[in-house]
Write a protein that holds these residues in place. Structure first.
Motif, PDB file in Angstrom:
ATOM      1  N   ILE A 133       0.837  -1.198   0.000  1.00 53.54           N
ATOM      2  CA  ILE A 133       0.000   0.000   0.000  1.00 53.54           C
ATOM      3  C   ILE A 133       0.873   1.250   0.000  1.00 53.54           C
ATOM      4  CG2 ILE A 133      -2.002  -0.989   1.187  1.00 53.54           C
ATOM      5  CD1 ILE A 133      -0.923   0.159   3.807  1.00 53.54           C
ATOM      6  N   ARG A 134       0.305   2.318  -0.467  1.00 54.35           N
ATOM      7  CA  ARG A 134       0.808   3.667  -0.251  1.00 54.35           C
ATOM      8  C   ARG A 134      -0.330   4.431   0.413  1.00 54.35           C
ATOM      9  NH1 ARG A 134       5.417   5.308  -3.177  1.00 54.35           N
ATOM     10  NH2 ARG A 134       4.717   7.477  -2.948  1.00 54.35           N
ATOM     11  N   PHE A 135      -0.007   5.211   1.442  1.00 48.28           N
ATOM     12  CA  PHE A 135      -1.054   5.959   2.122  1.00 48.28           C
ATOM     13  C   PHE A 135      -0.481   7.225   2.729  1.00 48.28           C
ATOM     14  CE2 PHE A 135       0.736   3.331   5.461  1.00 48.28           C
ATOM     15  CZ  PHE A 135       0.657   4.093   6.629  1.00 48.28           C
ATOM     16  N   VAL A 136      -1.389   8.152   3.040  1.00 51.98           N
ATOM     17  CA  VAL A 136      -1.042   9.402   3.707  1.00 51.98           C
ATOM     18  C   VAL A 136      -1.496   9.276   5.156  1.00 51.98           C
ATOM     19  CG1 VAL A 136      -1.365  11.897   3.775  1.00 51.98           C
ATOM     20  CG2 VAL A 136      -1.347  10.695   1.571  1.00 51.98           C
ATOM     21  N   ASN A 137      -0.572   9.496   6.093  1.00 48.05           N
ATOM     22  CA  ASN A 137      -0.952   9.409   7.498  1.00 48.05           C
ATOM     23  C   ASN A 137      -1.577  10.726   7.971  1.00 48.05           C
ATOM     24  OD1 ASN A 137       1.160  11.184   8.027  1.00 48.05           O
ATOM     25  ND2 ASN A 137       2.435   9.684   9.095  1.00 48.05           N
ATOM     26  N   GLY A 138      -1.885  10.819   9.256  1.00 50.20           N
ATOM     27  CA  GLY A 138      -2.640  11.950   9.771  1.00 50.20           C
ATOM     28  C   GLY A 138      -1.894  13.257   9.877  1.00 50.20           C
ATOM     29  N   VAL A 139      -0.590  13.260   9.557  1.00 45.56           N
ATOM     30  CA  VAL A 139       0.161  14.520   9.546  1.00 45.56           C
ATOM     31  C   VAL A 139       0.619  14.880   8.138  1.00 45.56           C
ATOM     32  CG1 VAL A 139       0.888  14.357  11.945  1.00 45.56           C
ATOM     33  CG2 VAL A 139       2.312  13.328  10.162  1.00 45.56           C
ATOM     34  N   GLY A 140       0.114  14.145   7.138  1.00 50.30           N
ATOM     35  CA  GLY A 140       0.420  14.478   5.749  1.00 50.30           C
ATOM     36  C   GLY A 140       1.661  13.822   5.204  1.00 50.30           C
ATOM     37  N   GLU A 141       2.172  12.787   5.878  1.00 46.76           N
ATOM     38  CA  GLU A 141       3.338  12.075   5.365  1.00 46.76           C
ATOM     39  C   GLU A 141       2.888  10.924   4.471  1.00 46.76           C
ATOM     40  OE1 GLU A 141       6.296  12.593   9.232  1.00 46.76           O
ATOM     41  OE2 GLU A 141       4.921  10.874   9.111  1.00 46.76           O
ATOM     42  N   VAL A 142       3.607  10.708   3.362  1.00 50.81           N
ATOM     43  CA  VAL A 142       3.319   9.585   2.460  1.00 50.81           C
ATOM     44  C   VAL A 142       4.159   8.394   2.906  1.00 50.81           C
ATOM     45  CG1 VAL A 142       3.430   8.726   0.103  1.00 50.81           C
ATOM     46  CG2 VAL A 142       2.752  11.105   0.533  1.00 50.81           C
ATOM     47  N   ILE A 143       3.502   7.264   3.107  1.00 51.68           N
ATOM     48  CA  ILE A 143       4.171   6.060   3.591  1.00 51.68           C
ATOM     49  C   ILE A 143       3.899   4.912   2.624  1.00 51.68           C
ATOM     50  CG2 ILE A 143       4.283   4.364   5.479  1.00 51.68           C
ATOM     51  CD1 ILE A 143       3.463   6.623   7.365  1.00 51.68           C
ATOM     52  N   LYS A 387      -0.620   7.121  16.942  1.00 53.48           N
ATOM     53  CA  LYS A 387       0.613   7.097  16.150  1.00 53.48           C
ATOM     54  C   LYS A 387       0.352   7.457  14.689  1.00 53.48           C
ATOM     55  CE  LYS A 387       3.566   5.827  19.335  1.00 53.48           C
ATOM     56  NZ  LYS A 387       4.676   6.728  19.771  1.00 53.48           N
ATOM     57  N   PHE A 388      -0.722   6.957  14.135  1.00 56.95           N
ATOM     58  CA  PHE A 388      -1.018   7.185  12.724  1.00 56.95           C
ATOM     59  C   PHE A 388      -1.683   8.545  12.493  1.00 56.95           C
ATOM     60  CE2 PHE A 388      -0.378   2.676  12.556  1.00 56.95           C
ATOM     61  CZ  PHE A 388       0.021   2.395  11.261  1.00 56.95           C
ATOM     62  N   ASP A 389      -2.526   8.945  13.423  1.00 58.85           N
ATOM     63  CA  ASP A 389      -3.361  10.135  13.239  1.00 58.85           C
ATOM     64  C   ASP A 389      -3.425  10.897  14.561  1.00 58.85           C
ATOM     65  OD1 ASP A 389      -5.257  11.983  12.378  1.00 58.85           O
ATOM     66  OD2 ASP A 389      -6.954  10.583  12.560  1.00 58.85           O
ATOM     67  N   PRO A 390      -2.334  11.554  14.952  1.00 57.53           N
ATOM     68  CA  PRO A 390      -2.242  12.147  16.298  1.00 57.53           C
ATOM     69  C   PRO A 390      -3.294  13.206  16.591  1.00 57.53           C
ATOM     70  CG  PRO A 390      -0.390  12.823  14.905  1.00 57.53           C
ATOM     71  CD  PRO A 390      -1.083  11.722  14.188  1.00 57.53           C
ATOM     72  N   LYS A 391      -3.776  13.921  15.589  1.00 61.31           N
ATOM     73  CA  LYS A 391      -4.806  14.934  15.825  1.00 61.31           C
ATOM     74  C   LYS A 391      -6.230  14.372  15.719  1.00 61.31           C
ATOM     75  CE  LYS A 391      -2.113  18.628  16.234  1.00 61.31           C
ATOM     76  NZ  LYS A 391      -2.129  19.673  15.185  1.00 61.31           N
ATOM     77  N   GLY A 392      -6.332  13.087  15.348  1.00 60.10           N
ATOM     78  CA  GLY A 392      -7.654  12.462  15.246  1.00 60.10           C
ATOM     79  C   GLY A 392      -8.526  13.078  14.165  1.00 60.10           C
ATOM     80  N   ILE A 393      -7.938  13.404  13.003  1.00 61.99           N
ATOM     81  CA  ILE A 393      -8.709  14.104  11.968  1.00 61.99           C
ATOM     82  C   ILE A 393      -9.397  13.160  10.992  1.00 61.99           C
ATOM     83  CG2 ILE A 393      -7.220  16.136  12.111  1.00 61.99           C
ATOM     84  CD1 ILE A 393      -5.966  15.237   9.422  1.00 61.99           C
TER      85      ILE A 393
END
Length: 400
Positions: A133-143, A387-393
């Motif tokens: 997979i490729r995904f964007v985490n909760g702070v805008g990083e591409v992983i 860890k994935f989405d620290p702001k819970g957005i």
């Protein structure tokens, strides 16, 4: 103020998420929005869709792998596979009928919700076919995690973690998955007139036989006419699918018919009728009724399913049919959702889980749509989410 974002690239999607994270703006994540009513209501006014992240990135029929951007339509995926006589073996359901939604299902949505159909009992779930997979985490990083071959296990647990997270851990932008050859022949053996308990025993017996049953479902009398019509003997229908080379299917079908010849009237559906039947089972045709009647997807031990429904019928108006050898129950409540009653009986029968697939906004807001987690599991889930989405957005509120 309500806003909608439809990024045309992964970079653009990452920037939208980064900006939302900086100010703590919740985002409702979606693909084709065909499952938009599944889960508890999302508490967000800004919407982020993958519908413009489209296209098959790579497809190698010889290696039976495909990579596609998350917003690629399932019709495009299936058309490319059909040209090479290949398929998604886990048979993902199309939820539009039961949800009353529009739009088009996307490959990213399938994996985000881990959608698996009747062949799940032999082929595994959607997550078992996801390689990378490729995904964007909760702070805008591409992983990026995983790869194009199953033996490459780098990040494999992360791949499985995102699959089925319903957009609460990250925004999928690209998925890589394995495909399998399309069976050249298929038939269905139908046993008529068995009650739910007898059908559970028959399906267990069929799955234990060396005939490679790839689908086993029981359709009580209340729903069978929506599946197999009235041109066959009366009563419930227990259906057993066989797939493979034509000569092999023919031999196995005769073996299966002989095994049940003395137990119930037996019929056989040809390939065309088989394809229609199992598509309708996959898409839960009887409950694609245009109503908001609460619809549950219940998973229990195959031997416990009929006991659960028998107990519920004593206290509530219910209708149901069984897939996965009886381990998956599609259960429609005629009035109230009866979440507490349902989950109490599931616990009493050894455990399982119930997911509210459909219900009014008021019903979905008032009960946990997904099975409540045990305290230790809930604490672990919260740490993973942080860890994935620290702001819970991402999709706040969706999973309770």
């Amino acid at each position: 103020m309500s806003m909608s974002f439809e990024p045309a690239s992964e970079t653009e999607a990452a920037e939208i998420v980064r900006q939302a994270s900086e100010v703590g703006t919740p985002l409702a994540i979606a693909g084709g929005a065909t499952r938009s009513g599944l889960g508890n209501p999302v508490q967000a006014e800004q919407h982020l869709s993958t519908r413009k992240l489209t296209g098959i990135v790579s497809y190698n029929p010889a290696e039976m792998t495909m990579s596609a951007k998350a917003g690629t339509l399932m019709t495009e995926i299936e058309a490319a596979l059909a040209e090479n006589r290949q398929m998604l073996a886990f048979e993902p359901m199309d939820h539009r009928g039961v949800m009353g939604t529009r739009g088009e299902p996307t490959i990213g949505g399938v994996f985000a919700a881990n959608i698996s159909g009747p062949r799940r009992i032999t082929a595994g779930a959607a997550r078992d076919h996801l390689l990378g997979i490729r995904f964007v985490n909760g702070v805008g990083e591409v992983i990026k995690s995983g790869g194009r071959v199953m033996k490459n296990v780098t990040g494999l647990d992360l791949v499985k973690l995102l699959c089925g997270s319903h957009g609460t851990l990250g925004l999928l932008t690209e998925v890589t998955f394995k495909v399998l050859p399309l069976p050249p022949a298929a038939v269905t053996i139908v046993l008529f007139g068995l009650d739910d308990a007898q059908a559970a025993a028959a399906m267990a017996h069929a799955l234990a036989m060396p005939v490679e049953v790839s689908g086993a479902a029981h359709l009580p009398d209340s729903v069978r006419y929506r599946f197999v019509g009235s041109s066959h003997p009366e009563g419930a229908a227990t259906v057993l699918r066989l797939e493979g080379l034509a000569a092999s299917v023919a031999v196995r079908a005769e073996t299966l018919k002989a095994a049940f010849a003395g137990a119930a009237p037996v019929a056989m559906l040809d390939q065309k009728a088989t394809e229609t039947l199992w598509r309708d089972i996959r898409d839960v045709k009887p409950y694609a009724d245009g109503t908001q009647k609460p619809l549950w997807r219940v998973s229990v031990a195959p031997s416990a399913g009929h006991q659960l429904i028998a107990a519920l019928r004593l206290e509530a108006g219910v209708d149901a049919f069984y897939d996965w050898q009886g381990g998956l129950i599609w259960l429609r409540m005629e009035a109230d959702a009866e979440a507490e009653l349902l989950r109490r009986y599931i616990k009493g029968l050894g455990g399982g889980h119930a997911t509210l697939v459909r219900g009014s906004d008021a019903v979905r807001a008032g009960i946990p749509a997904f099975e409540p987690e045990l305290p230790a599991v809930a604490a672990l889930s919260a740490r993973i989410k942080e860890k994935f989405d620290p702001k819970g957005i991402f999709n706040p509120g969706k999973m309770g």
